[in-house]
Design a protein around this motif. Structure first.
Motif, PDB file in Angstrom:
ATOM      1  N   VAL A 135       0.826  -1.203   0.000  1.00 36.85           N
ATOM      2  CA  VAL A 135       0.000   0.000   0.000  1.00 36.85           C
ATOM      3  C   VAL A 135       0.862   1.255   0.000  1.00 36.85           C
ATOM      4  O   VAL A 135       0.539   2.263  -0.630  1.00 36.85           O
ATOM      5  CB  VAL A 135      -0.938  -0.009   1.224  1.00 36.85           C
ATOM      6  CG1 VAL A 135      -1.546   1.366   1.464  1.00 36.85           C
ATOM      7  CG2 VAL A 135      -2.047  -1.034   1.026  1.00 36.85           C
ATOM      8  N   SER A 136       1.974   1.204   0.715  1.00 36.42           N
ATOM      9  CA  SER A 136       2.833   2.387   0.818  1.00 36.42           C
ATOM     10  C   SER A 136       3.358   2.819  -0.553  1.00 36.42           C
ATOM     11  O   SER A 136       3.715   3.980  -0.742  1.00 36.42           O
ATOM     12  CB  SER A 136       4.003   2.114   1.762  1.00 36.42           C
ATOM     13  OG  SER A 136       4.883   1.144   1.218  1.00 36.42           O
TER      14      SER A 136
ATOM     15  N   LEU B 131       1.590   2.576  -3.407  1.00 38.62           N
ATOM     16  CA  LEU B 131       0.517   3.001  -4.307  1.00 38.62           C
ATOM     17  C   LEU B 131       0.448   4.520  -4.384  1.00 38.62           C
ATOM     18  O   LEU B 131       0.637   5.210  -3.383  1.00 38.62           O
ATOM     19  CB  LEU B 131      -0.826   2.461  -3.824  1.00 38.62           C
ATOM     20  CG  LEU B 131      -1.067   0.950  -3.914  1.00 38.62           C
ATOM     21  CD1 LEU B 131      -2.434   0.610  -3.342  1.00 38.62           C
ATOM     22  CD2 LEU B 131      -0.963   0.472  -5.356  1.00 38.62           C
TER      23      LEU B 131
ATOM     24  N   GLU C  70      -1.464   8.131  -4.446  1.00 37.60           N
ATOM     25  CA  GLU C  70      -2.560   8.550  -3.558  1.00 37.60           C
ATOM     26  C   GLU C  70      -3.929   8.227  -4.145  1.00 37.60           C
ATOM     27  O   GLU C  70      -4.843   7.858  -3.420  1.00 37.60           O
ATOM     28  CB  GLU C  70      -2.449  10.047  -3.267  1.00 37.60           C
ATOM     29  CG  GLU C  70      -1.292  10.418  -2.359  1.00 37.60           C
ATOM     30  CD  GLU C  70      -1.354   9.691  -1.017  1.00 37.60           C
ATOM     31  OE1 GLU C  70      -2.438   9.656  -0.417  1.00 37.60           O
ATOM     32  OE2 GLU C  70      -0.323   9.159  -0.592  1.00 37.60           O
TER      33      GLU C  70
ATOM     34  N   ARG D  54      -4.825   5.786  -5.705  1.00 36.62           N
ATOM     35  CA  ARG D  54      -5.109   4.344  -5.649  1.00 36.62           C
ATOM     36  C   ARG D  54      -5.328   3.859  -4.228  1.00 36.62           C
ATOM     37  O   ARG D  54      -5.645   2.687  -4.022  1.00 36.62           O
ATOM     38  CB  ARG D  54      -3.941   3.570  -6.265  1.00 36.62           C
ATOM     39  CG  ARG D  54      -3.791   3.764  -7.768  1.00 36.62           C
ATOM     40  CD  ARG D  54      -4.697   2.824  -8.521  1.00 36.62           C
ATOM     41  NE  ARG D  54      -4.557   2.967  -9.961  1.00 36.62           N
ATOM     42  CZ  ARG D  54      -5.136   2.169 -10.827  1.00 36.62           C
ATOM     43  NH1 ARG D  54      -5.883   1.175 -10.399  1.00 36.62           N
ATOM     44  NH2 ARG D  54      -4.999   2.366 -12.122  1.00 36.62           N
ATOM     45  N   LYS D  55      -5.130   4.729  -3.261  1.00 40.89           N
ATOM     46  CA  LYS D  55      -5.263   4.319  -1.863  1.00 40.89           C
ATOM     47  C   LYS D  55      -6.720   4.453  -1.432  1.00 40.89           C
ATOM     48  O   LYS D  55      -7.180   5.524  -1.032  1.00 40.89           O
ATOM     49  CB  LYS D  55      -4.344   5.158  -0.974  1.00 40.89           C
ATOM     50  CG  LYS D  55      -2.865   4.870  -1.209  1.00 40.89           C
ATOM     51  CD  LYS D  55      -1.972   5.744  -0.352  1.00 40.89           C
ATOM     52  CE  LYS D  55      -0.504   5.407  -0.584  1.00 40.89           C
ATOM     53  NZ  LYS D  55       0.406   6.267   0.188  1.00 40.89           N
ATOM     54  N   ASN D  56      -7.447   3.364  -1.541  1.00 43.60           N
ATOM     55  CA  ASN D  56      -8.858   3.353  -1.149  1.00 43.60           C
ATOM     56  C   ASN D  56      -9.241   1.959  -0.685  1.00 43.60           C
ATOM     57  O   ASN D  56      -8.448   1.010  -0.757  1.00 43.60           O
ATOM     58  CB  ASN D  56      -9.745   3.822  -2.310  1.00 43.60           C
ATOM     59  CG  ASN D  56      -9.509   3.029  -3.581  1.00 43.60           C
ATOM     60  OD1 ASN D  56      -9.500   1.797  -3.563  1.00 43.60           O
ATOM     61  ND2 ASN D  56      -9.289   3.728  -4.690  1.00 43.60           N
TER      62      ASN D  56
ATOM     63  N   LEU E 115      -7.470  -1.820  -1.198  1.00 41.45           N
ATOM     64  CA  LEU E 115      -6.981  -2.515  -0.012  1.00 41.45           C
ATOM     65  C   LEU E 115      -7.545  -3.931   0.049  1.00 41.45           C
ATOM     66  O   LEU E 115      -6.813  -4.903   0.279  1.00 41.45           O
ATOM     67  CB  LEU E 115      -7.363  -1.733   1.251  1.00 41.45           C
ATOM     68  CG  LEU E 115      -6.978  -2.397   2.578  1.00 41.45           C
ATOM     69  CD1 LEU E 115      -5.463  -2.549   2.699  1.00 41.45           C
ATOM     70  CD2 LEU E 115      -7.524  -1.595   3.757  1.00 41.45           C
TER      71      LEU E 115
ATOM     72  N   PHE F 140      -5.869   1.447   8.240  1.00 42.09           N
ATOM     73  CA  PHE F 140      -6.014   2.318   7.080  1.00 42.09           C
ATOM     74  C   PHE F 140      -7.310   3.120   7.091  1.00 42.09           C
ATOM     75  O   PHE F 140      -7.422   4.105   6.361  1.00 42.09           O
ATOM     76  CB  PHE F 140      -5.903   1.497   5.796  1.00 42.09           C
ATOM     77  CG  PHE F 140      -4.506   1.029   5.535  1.00 42.09           C
ATOM     78  CD1 PHE F 140      -3.519   1.931   5.186  1.00 42.09           C
ATOM     79  CD2 PHE F 140      -4.162  -0.304   5.685  1.00 42.09           C
ATOM     80  CE1 PHE F 140      -2.220   1.511   4.964  1.00 42.09           C
ATOM     81  CE2 PHE F 140      -2.862  -0.731   5.464  1.00 42.09           C
ATOM     82  CZ  PHE F 140      -1.888   0.181   5.104  1.00 42.09           C
TER      83      PHE F 140
ATOM     84  N   TRP G  19      -6.991   7.008   5.358  1.00 43.55           N
ATOM     85  CA  TRP G  19      -7.594   7.348   4.079  1.00 43.55           C
ATOM     86  C   TRP G  19      -9.055   7.687   4.264  1.00 43.55           C
ATOM     87  O   TRP G  19      -9.682   7.409   5.264  1.00 43.55           O
ATOM     88  CB  TRP G  19      -7.571   6.164   3.106  1.00 43.55           C
ATOM     89  CG  TRP G  19      -6.268   5.527   2.878  1.00 43.55           C
ATOM     90  CD1 TRP G  19      -5.023   6.062   3.059  1.00 43.55           C
ATOM     91  CD2 TRP G  19      -6.059   4.185   2.411  1.00 43.55           C
ATOM     92  NE1 TRP G  19      -4.074   5.162   2.723  1.00 43.55           N
ATOM     93  CE2 TRP G  19      -4.675   3.997   2.318  1.00 43.55           C
ATOM     94  CE3 TRP G  19      -6.908   3.153   2.043  1.00 43.55           C
ATOM     95  CZ2 TRP G  19      -4.126   2.812   1.883  1.00 43.55           C
ATOM     96  CZ3 TRP G  19      -6.364   1.983   1.610  1.00 43.55           C
ATOM     97  CH2 TRP G  19      -4.989   1.817   1.531  1.00 43.55           C
TER      98      TRP G  19
END
Length: 540
Positions: A153-154, A156, A158, A160-162, A166, A269, A273
């Motif tokens: 995740v780190s 990805l 921003e 794509r961070k959802n 996840l 997370f 997010w």
């Protein structure tokens, strides 16, 4: 430890490879190997799910002369969460690696690796075998879901961070279908494994309800001729109401420890997010109120079946989080929210509570004149004290207009630190305390006539030989004990007669009567301003 790109380069089939760019990404985790030989510009328009940290094998043969498209594909691989790209047949299909491709990979920190040049005896199947074999042995030794997913995740971008991505990473790692859903299925996020699986959220709910459970968290059932293991755990993070996480496993390899790790990942997370961009969840309700968005507040409260007209009080709880690691901060906030909800349920109180930035914010039906409500808040604080004693709680009247509540929130945010400076021993703050602090701050900031009056009230006292002793008594009497002689004596560890004597001396020196309402109010403001900004009283 997870398998990394650097580890893969030590495998027999990859020993003679050359890393041309993106060396800082050699620690990227490799969970999969894929082959890419179909190139189409239309692929860029698709909202593809993230990949499971693939090592992608390609020859770029179909776009060998299009360096711009090669760079775009490198960027697409990076955005999808791929670990690295391995290019075959350089000098044969691809004449050379263009400098722009190297620059793109270096900029992204995305390893660009080439097989030995001008050789046709390098085969995809050898790398596929070696890497898959290494992944299998690594996972057999250590199935570290949390660290693996956090690392993926780190990397990805921003956007794509959802939540959907996840869950996609989790389901790819565990090789199972994962569902996060509320009981009414009005909010659903589903990640299928494999992606072609035709099971739906409704199917999972129904199968879980109809199956004979081996325990309340695990059931076995048949679906379309396949035996399924369905796990279900409540997801009690502060951001969600009545949600559960489901996992559907066809191989019988999933464990309850895996499920607890999934819960922990979601909890981590959910605070970093905006976990859900498409569905309206309870974690959006309090932000909509504090942001002053009445329309959004009405939409969300209606969807969650919450009648805001019954809410008459807002609560701001401010825990001191200094010195805590980020994960410890999140855990403390989550546990405090859980305690507030549990106590409220025991007392039959309807409460909306959530974290907002560093605060815990709640909305309840509360009446300060009702002794039962006073007992309720005392009970809540007793439970919170088991988690943390360094916090303050502030109460404010509110109505069902988000715009007005936002004004209250802004007043609180601007004032609470000063209120704590004036009342350092207080943990419960009323609306009156905050307004009083706001007025004192205005007096000190403007440095006008009101400050001159405050300074004149204390000026004779500051000139007395016992000024420090008398000032301390006055501050404790007015600001710490609500003008209670016994309480002041207890806090200063002296006899109450001593306090009576000092108050009499203060009255004599200042000519202000502490038992007169008007004089007391003026003195109250003067000592509050002094405690807030003592340097203003010593300026010439």
């Amino acid at each position: 430890m997870s398998l990394t790109v650097a580890d893969c380069l030590k495998l027999p089939s990859l020993r003679n490879c050359k890393v041309l760019a993106g060396e800082r990404g050699l620690n990227h985790i490799v969970n999969n190997v894929s082959v890419l030989e179909i190139f189409d510009v239309s692929l860029f328009a698709l909202k593809s799910a993230v990949n499971d940290s693939d090592l992608t094998l390609t020859s770029f043969s179909e776009i060998a002369d299009d360096y711009e498209l090669q760079c775009r594909h490198i960027e697409q691989m990076y955005d999808l969460g791929d670990a690295a790209v391995l290019i075959y047949y350089v000098g044969i299909f691809l004449e050379e690696i263009h400098p722009s491709l190297i620059e793109t990979a270096d900029r992204l920190g995305f390893p660009l690796i080439i097989m030995p040049e001008n050789r046709m005896d390098c085969f995809y199947r050898e790398v596929l075998y070696d890497v898959y074999n290494a992944i299998f042995h690594t996972r057999n030794k250590e199935r570290d879901l949390i660290n693996n997913i956090v690392a993926l995740v780190s990397r990805l971008p921003e956007n794509r961070k959802n939540l959907a991505n996840l869950l996609r990473l989790i389901s790819d790692f565990l090789k199972c279908t994962v569902l996060l859903s509320d009981t009414g299925m009005s909010n659903v996020c589903l990640s299928k494994w494999p992606a072609s699986n035709d099971i739906t959220a409704a199917d999972i709910h129904r199968l879980c309800e109809d199956a004979e459970p081996s325990d309340e968290r695990h059931a076995e059932t048949m679906w379309q001729g396949r035996r399924l293991h369905i796990f279900r755990l409540p997801f009690t993070s502060p951001e969600y109401r009545n949600f559960s996480i489901y996992a559907v496993d066809e191989f019988g390899t999933l464990t309850m420890d895996d499920m607890y790790n999934v819960i922990e990942l979601l909890e981590i997370f959910s605070k970093l997010w905006n976990m859900d961009a498409d569905n309206i969840l309870e974690n959006s309700l309090i932000p909509s109120i504090l942001d002053g968005d009445s329309e959004k507040m009405r939409q969300i409260s209606a969807k969650l079946h919450i009648d805001m007209s019954y809410i008459n009080t807002s609560i701001f709880l401010r825990p001191v989080l200094d010195g805590l690691e980020p994960h410890a901060k999140l855990r403390l906030q989550r546990d405090m929210v859980r305690e507030i909800r549990a106590c409220s349920e025991d007392w039959g109180k309807t409460v909306i509570v959530d974290t907002y930035e560093s605060l815990i914010v709640g909305f309840i039906m509360y009446s300060s004149a009702d002794s039962e409500d006073k007992e309720y808040i005392c009970d809540v604080m007793e439970h919170l004290d088991k988690l943390c004693r360094n916090y303050t709680v502030s109460f404010f009247p509110c109505d069902n207009k988000a715009e007005e509540t936002r004004k209250t929130y802004l007043l609180y945010s601007e004032t609470i630190a000063l209120a704590i400076r004036i009342f350092p021993n207080r943990r419960l703050f009323s609306y009156g305390d905050i307004l009083f602090t706001y007025q004192c701050e205005s007096v000190c900031r403007k440095k006008g006539e009101s400050l001159r009056i405050c300074r004149n009230i204390l000026k004779p006292l500051l000139a007395d030989s016992d000024s420090q002793l008398l000032l301390e008594t006055l501050l404790v009497y007015y600001l710490d004990t609500d003008c209670d002689v016994k309480g002041t004596a207890d806090q200063l560890y002296v006899h109450r007669n001593t306090i009576q004597y000092r108050l009499a001396k203060i009255r004599s020196i200042t000519n202000f009567k502490t038992d007169n309402l008007l004089s007391s109010n003026l003195m109250h403001q003067a000592v509050a301003c002094y405690r807030m900004r003592p340097e203003l009283f010593t300026e010439s």
